[in-house]
Write an enzyme that holds these catalytic residues in place. Structure first.
Site, mmCIF file in Angstrom:
data_model
loop_
_atom_site.group_PDB
_atom_site.id
_atom_site.type_symbol
_atom_site.label_atom_id
_atom_site.label_comp_id
_atom_site.label_asym_id
_atom_site.label_seq_id
_atom_site.Cartn_x
_atom_site.Cartn_y
_atom_site.Cartn_z
ATOM 1 N N CYS A 1 -34.242 6.407 -54.270
ATOM 2 C CA CYS A 1 -33.185 6.358 -53.257
ATOM 3 C C CYS A 1 -33.208 7.591 -52.363
ATOM 4 O O CYS A 1 -33.025 7.486 -51.150
ATOM 5 C CB CYS A 1 -31.833 6.198 -53.937
ATOM 6 S SG CYS A 1 -31.680 4.593 -54.771
ATOM 7 N N CYS B 1 -31.320 8.657 -57.355
ATOM 8 C CA CYS B 1 -32.603 8.834 -58.024
ATOM 9 C C CYS B 1 -33.681 9.162 -56.988
ATOM 10 O O CYS B 1 -33.426 9.181 -55.785
ATOM 11 C CB CYS B 1 -32.970 7.550 -58.771
ATOM 12 S SG CYS B 1 -33.378 6.160 -57.692
ATOM 13 N N GLU C 1 -27.658 2.420 -52.974
ATOM 14 C CA GLU C 1 -28.106 3.202 -51.818
ATOM 15 C C GLU C 1 -29.107 2.429 -50.974
ATOM 16 O O GLU C 1 -29.011 2.381 -49.748
ATOM 17 C CB GLU C 1 -28.765 4.512 -52.269
ATOM 18 C CG GLU C 1 -27.881 5.413 -53.094
ATOM 19 C CD GLU C 1 -28.035 5.204 -54.604
ATOM 20 O OE1 GLU C 1 -28.005 4.041 -55.081
ATOM 21 O OE2 GLU C 1 -28.182 6.210 -55.310
ATOM 22 N N HIS D 1 -30.742 -0.853 -55.834
ATOM 23 C CA HIS D 1 -29.720 0.171 -56.050
ATOM 24 C C HIS D 1 -28.750 0.137 -54.875
ATOM 25 O O HIS D 1 -29.117 -0.255 -53.766
ATOM 26 C CB HIS D 1 -30.366 1.554 -56.135
ATOM 27 C CG HIS D 1 -31.169 1.766 -57.374
ATOM 28 N ND1 HIS D 1 -31.512 3.023 -57.820
ATOM 29 C CD2 HIS D 1 -31.703 0.904 -58.273
ATOM 30 C CE1 HIS D 1 -32.219 2.917 -58.929
ATOM 31 N NE2 HIS D 1 -32.356 1.645 -59.219
#
Length: 178
Positions: free
Chosen positions: A103, A100, A72, A70
Site C-alpha cells: 500500500c 503495509c 488503501e 486492502h
C-alpha cells in the site's frame, strides 16, 4: 508537521487536528463495515485538497479473494477512477492502520501528498514501523506521514476483531465466508 514513531518531525503544511480527526472518524466507519463482513477492520478515506471525500473503502481481501484488496488500494483505485487520473496529487489518505509495503508503494506511485493513519502496525507497517518506504533513499516521490490520529480507537477496533476471531477458533466454530 507530522510525527514519526521515533518522535522526529516531517515537513509539510499542517491541517488542524480536528480536521484529521473528522476524516479519521470516516475511515473508522469504513473499518467497521469491514469487521461486519468478517474482514480485518481497516478503513480508508481519500480527501482532495479542498477537503472533499473523493473515495472511501474498507478491506475486502476475503470477500473478493484478492490479496491486493486492502482499503488503501481500493480507495486509490476509486480516487483515480473518479478524478480520471492515476496521479492523485494534492490528496490526503486517511487509514485506520499503518499501511503495509504494498500500500505504501501504491501511495508513492499515486503521488499522494499526505498519509494520516491511526494505529501503528509493528508486524507489517511500512510507514515508520518495520519499514519506512516514504522516506527510503531513491524513491521517486515522498509524502508527509502523520501517524497516531485516533490511534486508540483504531487499535481497539482491531483488538476486538482479533479477540473475537480467537474466541471462535477456540470454540471450534468454523469461520463462515460473508
Amino acid at each position: 508537521m507530522g510525527r514519526q514513531k521515533d518522535g522526529s518531525i516531517t515537513e509539510g503544511t499542517p491541517w488542524p487536528d480536528e480536521m484529521h480527526e473528522h476524516f479519521m472518524h470516516e475511515a473508522l466507519k469504513e473499518a467497521k463495515k469491514a469487521a461486519h463482513r468478517g474482514e480485518v477492520p481497516v478503513g480508508a478515506i481519500l480527501v482532495s485538497d479542498d477537503h472533499r471525500i473523493i473515495a472511501r473503502a474498507h478491506n475486502l481481501t476475503i470477500t473478493l479473494n484478492d490479496p491486493t484488496a486492502h482499503a488503501e488500494i481500493l480507495a486509490l483505485r476509486q480516487g483515480a477512477e473518479k478524478t480520471g487520473n492515476y496521479r492523485l496529487n494534492k490528496t490526503r489518505l486517511y487509514v485506520t492502520l499503518e499501511p503495509c509495503a504494498m500500500c505504501a508503494g501504491a501511495m508513492i506511485w499515486a503521488r499522494i501528498d499526505m498519509l494520516i493513519f491511526g494505529a501503528w502496525d509493528d508486524k507489517a507497517g511500512a510507514c515508520g514501523s518495520m519499514l519506512d518506504l516514504p522516506a527510503a533513499p531513491g524513491v521517486n516521490h515522498r509524502f508527509q506521514v502523520v501517524p497516531g490520529v485516533l490511534a486508540e480507537q483504531s487499535a481497539r477496533l482491531l483488538q476486538a476483531f482479533f479477540h473475537g476471531r480467537r474466541q471462535k477458533d477456540r470454540s471450534g466454530e468454523v469461520p463462515k465466508r460473508p
